[in-house]
Each structure stands twice: as structure tokens, then as C-alpha cells.
Write an enzyme that holds these catalytic residues in place. Structure first.
Site, PDB file in Angstrom:
ATOM      1  N   PRO A   2       0.839  -1.207   0.000  1.00 41.25           N
ATOM      2  CG  PRO A   2      -0.797  -1.587   1.597  1.00 41.25           C
ATOM      3  CD  PRO A   2       0.536  -2.089   1.133  1.00 41.25           C
ATOM      4  CD  GLU A   3       3.936   2.628  -2.585  1.00 42.88           C
ATOM      5  OE1 GLU A   3       4.314   3.478  -1.754  1.00 42.88           O
ATOM      6  OE2 GLU A   3       4.677   1.719  -2.987  1.00 42.88           O
TER       7      GLU A   3
END
Length: 270
Positions: A2-3
Site C-alpha cells: 500500500p502506498e
């Protein structure tokens, strides 16, 4: 992994169901995450979650005595469901509220974390040396140009350095550089101020659009079978090696830079 946009969408998704809620119990089913979950997280029991905030890819649940500091790691995700619902596989932490709901941290690979920062303790070393948030006025092309002088590191690695700016992950770095017409292999110190001004604006644009698109998944954070994660994005270069560029029709190239797959167009980026 996840960014920043995915983490921000997580914050937006859980906040309406967490802020203002009183914690009944914190259940730690698996304490061995990236770091051992400290016993202090139980201090929030009986207290109200005053606010949910984000710094870089860390989420904070604020209370009067301190903050629970969460990170999704490589595969982590959060959801809010009814407390009575049974645990799913890899549900390592459950924060039960008196309202009858619970916040769940699920992390199959256990690279995420759940840490504690007391109200009177200094800022965690994990975030004390981070650069500015990319969607704030503290981040702009002037900063990029100033910090890049004399640097021979590739510009893609430079903008992914969290001490320069936080949250510009691999996908978003590739896309921003393409929109700016900058070859990711070019030395950071060889990029002009004018091009950095354009790049900073495109970083903001790409991240803001990703967060906006992720807004369509917010309902998933309060469903029993919710599985919020990456959302639909229109990618111009990332993952498209060998395919024709949408602009000039030349094939997209791929190269490993800083141990990360990098995608670029030799026609559009220089």
C-alpha cells in the site's frame, strides 16, 4: 505494498467509524509483527479515539494518553465490522468499541506494525526525519531543485527518498516522471529548476487523483467482507513494458533502478 494514496483512503475510510468512539478492549492475537506489539496499546481501553491522522504511510489513533501508531506494511489492510463477527485468517489486532463495532488490522505477511507513542514522549524516530507531505505547500519544485544539486543519483530514486518527500512510491514516481517528460535514469542534479517545478505539480496531480479514485472504495471499510486495497488507475507507463506509448507510439522500456522496476518512454522522456 500500500502506498500513500491507499493509506490516505484507509484513513478516510475508517475515520467516520472510529473518531469519537470509546475503546472497550484491544485484542492482540499476534504480537509478532514487524516489531513486537507493545503492551502500552492497552492503555487506550476505556478512552475515546479523538482523531485519526496520517503521516507518510503511518496512521495514528489519537487518545488523551497517547497514540496507537499503525503501518500496513506489505499486505496489511483495515476494516470496520461488527464486533460479534468472527475473526478472519490473519486478523492480528482487533480494537473493540462500546458501539458494537471493531477496527481490524489484517496482515498476511506480518510486515505491518502496531506501536505506541505516549502523550509526553518525543516524536517517533520512524517519522522524525521524514520530508514534507507531497500534497502540502511545504513541498514544491524549488525544494526538489535545491536538494538535488550535485546529486548523481537517478531522479527517480531521488523523488522516492522519504527524506526529500514522503509517499512518492514506485507507481506514482513512474507516472509523474512520464507526465513531466523526464527520463527516470537522468541524474537528479542534471534536472533543471523549470522541470522540477513541473514535476512537483505532476506528483501532486497524480497522488491527488489516486486518492480521489480511491474514494469510491470507502464503503468497503464498513462491510463484513470488505477488502479495500488498490483501486482502478489509468497507468500510462507503469507495468506496460513493450507496449506502445499512448502519446508517441514508441514502445515502453523497463529498467531496474534502485532495485525497483522502472518504466519509461524513450520518445517522451529525456
Amino acid at each position: 505494498m500500500p502506498e500513500l494514496p491507499e493509506v490516505e483512503v484507509t484513513r478516510l475510510g475508517i475515520s467516520p467509524y472510529v473518531e469519537g468512539e470509546q475503546v472497550q478492549k484491544v485484542l492482540v492475537h499476534q504480537a509478532k509483527l514487524r516489531w513486537l506489539v507493545p503492551n502500552e496499546v492497552h492503555l487506550v481501553e476505556g478512552l475515546t479515539i479523538e482523531k485519526v491522522s496520517r503521516r507518510a504511510k503511518y496512521l495514528f489513533l489519537h487518545t488523551s494518553v497517547g497514540d496507537i501508531m499503525l503501518h500496513l506494511g506489505m499486505s496489511g489492510k483495515m476494516r470496520v465490522v461488527e464486533s460479534a463477527l468472527p475473526r478472519k485468517k490473519h486478523d492480528h489486532i482487533e480494537i473493540l468499541f462500546t458501539s458494537g463495532n471493531k477496527l481490524v488490522l489484517n496482515d498476511a505477511r506480518r510486515f505491518g506494525s502496531c506501536l505506541w507513542r505516549g502523550a509526553n514522549e518525543p516524536e517517533s524516530k520512524l517519522i522524525s526525519n521524514l520530508g514534507p507531505e507531497p500534497l502540502t505547500e511545504a513541498f514544491d519544485g524549488n525544494r526538489l531543485h535545491q536538494l538535488s544539486r550535485e546529486k548523481q543519483t537517478p531522479v527517480k530514486s531521488f523523488i522516492m527518498d522519504n527524506s526529500v518527500v514522503v509517499g512518492v512510491g514506485n507507481i506514482y514516481a513512474n507516472e509523474s516522471l512520464f507526465l513531466s517528460g523526464i527520463d527516470p535514469r537522468r541524474a537528479a542534479g542534471k534536472v533543471s529548476k523549470a522541470r522540477y517545478l513541473r514535476l512537483s505539480e505532476n506528483i501532486k496531480k497524480v497522488l491527488a487523483l489516486a486518492i480521489e479514485q480511491g474514494g469510491t472504495t470507502l464503503k468497503d471499510f464498513a462491510q463484513a467482507d470488505g477488502n479495500p486495497g488498490y483501486f482502478a488507475q489509468h497507468l500510462r507507463v507503469y507495468g506496460r513494458a513493450g507496449e506502445p506509448c499512448e502519446v508517441c507510439k514508441k514502445n515502453i522500456k523497463s529498467k531496474v533502478i534502485g532495485q525497483r522496476n522502472t518504466f519509461y518512454c524513450i520518445g517522451c522522456q529525456r
